[in-house]
Scaffold this active site. Structure first.
Site, PDB file in Angstrom:
ATOM      1  N   HIS A 288       0.844  -1.200   0.000  1.00  0.00           N
ATOM      2  CA  HIS A 288       0.000   0.000   0.000  1.00  0.00           C
ATOM      3  C   HIS A 288       0.876   1.245   0.000  1.00  0.00           C
ATOM      4  CE1 HIS A 288      -4.072  -1.635   1.596  1.00  0.00           C
ATOM      5  NE2 HIS A 288      -3.453  -2.562   0.875  1.00  0.00           N
TER       6      HIS A 288
ATOM      7  N   GLU B 209       0.723   3.982   1.757  1.00  0.00           N
ATOM      8  CA  GLU B 209       1.103   4.470   3.087  1.00  0.00           C
ATOM      9  C   GLU B 209       2.271   3.673   3.663  1.00  0.00           C
ATOM     10  OE1 GLU B 209      -3.503   4.825   3.091  1.00  0.00           O
ATOM     11  OE2 GLU B 209      -1.976   3.608   2.102  1.00  0.00           O
TER      12      GLU B 209
ATOM     13  N   CYS C 224      -3.113   0.211   7.220  1.00  0.00           N
ATOM     14  CA  CYS C 224      -2.339   1.450   7.139  1.00  0.00           C
ATOM     15  C   CYS C 224      -2.557   2.317   8.375  1.00  0.00           C
ATOM     16  CB  CYS C 224      -2.673   2.186   5.859  1.00  0.00           C
ATOM     17  SG  CYS C 224      -2.134   1.262   4.391  1.00  0.00           S
TER      18      CYS C 224
ATOM     19  N   CYS D 153      -6.795   2.405   5.154  1.00  0.00           N
ATOM     20  CA  CYS D 153      -7.458   1.160   5.554  1.00  0.00           C
ATOM     21  C   CYS D 153      -6.998   0.791   6.972  1.00  0.00           C
ATOM     22  CB  CYS D 153      -7.113   0.052   4.559  1.00  0.00           C
ATOM     23  SG  CYS D 153      -5.406  -0.538   4.713  1.00  0.00           S
TER      24      CYS D 153
END
Length: 159
Positions: free
Chosen positions: A46, A48, A79, A76
Site C-alpha cells: 500500500h 502508506e 495502514c 485502511c
C-alpha cells in the site's frame, strides 16, 4: 497533497489502484509511496506503508514524531495501524473510502484507546483523488466486459 496525487497518477499509469502518499517533516518530504499490489503481488504494498517505510529509513527511526502524512485515499485498517505504530501526529487524506476507511468512513481506529491519537483532516483535494479512482474502476469495468484498452493505451489494469 499535490505530490501524493502525482504518485497516484503514476500508480494509475501502471495499472494499480491510484493511491499515492507522502510523509513530510519540517517542510521536506521524507517518504514517498504508491500502490504496487498488482505488480508486486503483495497485499502489503500500500502507498502508506511504502511512504512510512521510506520515512523511517530517512529518519533512522521507527518514530515519525513531528511528521505529517498526506494520502489520496482514506487509510485502511492496516495502514491506520502503521500510522499509529509510527506515531505520526497528523494525517491528511483526500477521498473517503466507504469499504475500508479507518478514519471514520467505516470505523475510526484513531479514536480507540491505543495511547496515541493523531489529528485527522479529510477531504483535502478529495475531488481530484476521487476522479482518479473513478477513472481506474471505470476502466476495470470496461475491461471485464470486453471493452477497450486502458485509458492511456499502455497498460491494462490487472483485476
Amino acid at each position: 497533497m499535490a505530490q501524493a496525487l502525482e504518485l497516484a497518477r503514476e500508480a494509475l499509469r501502471d495499472g494499480e489502484v491510484p493511491v499515492g502518499c507522502v510523509v513530510e517533516k519540517d517542510g521536506a518530504i521524507i517518504g514517498r509511496g504508491r500502490n504496487r499490489r498488482e505488480r508486486s503481488l503483495n497485499a502489503l504494498a500500500h502507498a502508506e506503508l511504502e511512504a512510512i517505510s521510506a520515512a523511517c529509513a530517512a529518519e533512522g527511526s521507527w518514530r515519525l514524531s513531528g511528521a505529517r502524512l498526506f494520502v489520496t485515499l482514506e487509510p485502511c485498517p492496516m495502514c491506520a495501524g502503521a500510522i499509529l505504530n509510527a506515531r505520526i501526529p497528523r494525517i491528511y487524506y483526500g477521498a473517503r473510502e466507504d469499504l475500508s476507511g479507518s478514519c471514520g468512513s467505516v470505523i475510526n481506529l484513531f479514536m480507540e484507546n491505543y495511547g496515541f491519537s493523531p489529528e485527522i483532516y479529510g477531504g483535502l483535494m478529495a475531488e481530484e483523488s476521487a476522479e482518479l479512482l473513478r477513472r481506474f474502476f471505470a476502466e476495470v469495468r470496461r475491461e471485464r466486459s470486453g471493452g477497450q484498452e486502458a485509458y492511456d493505451g499502455s497498460q491494462k489494469p490487472r483485476r
